[in-house]
Write a protein that holds these residues in place. Structure first.
Motif: not given
Length: 145
Positions: A78-81, A89-95, A139-145
């Protein structure tokens, strides 16, 4: 102690247990942000909101002081998504945060070993479809990974 060449002698942590910064820079809630707030779930009512502050590099400094050369740590989904879902949306601050964490490890001679999931299911996915009890999470985990 003799070990084979290439053996990584290190330590391990999990994001929820050591990061703190539970609400900083766009991080969304996980099951572990919610669960300790439920009646009678944690004896002393502690949460992961404030912890060892690895979010601010103190853990790397401790690892260097120990003399080990590897650190296995987890990335908070959840720091990324923040909402966990594939269409979140992707959290750019997390990346940026985890890029900085990895760079900081390398700059201090510590091999970073990343775990993508350490049981901190995004709260939104748990509430929406039951988290890992549902095949929708794939699908949610694959997108995150």
């Amino acid at each position: 102690l003799e070990v084979s060449p290439g053996f990584l002698f290190g330590v391990a942590t999990a994001a929820y247990q050591v990061e703190g910064a539970a609400k900083d820079e766009g991080k969304g809630p996980t099951m572990w942000d919610w669960a300790p707030r439920q009646p009678n779930s944690v004896v002393d009512n502690t949460t992961g909101e404030s912890s060892n502050s690895s979010y601010h590099h103190e853990d790397v400094e401790r690892i260097v002081a120990l003399g080990v050369t590897a650190h296995s740590f987890s990335i908070s989904w959840t720091r990324i998504f923040p909402f966990g879902a594939a269409d979140s949306p992707v959290n750019a601050a997390g990346i940026d945060h985890y890029s900085d964490v990895i760079d900081y490890h390398l700059a201090h001679g510590i091999d970073p070993v990343v775990t993508l999931f350490h049981w901190d299911t995004p709260l939104a996915l748990q509430a929406y479809y039951g988290g890992f009890t549902s095949p929708q999470i794939v699908d949610d985990f694959v997108k995150y990974a």
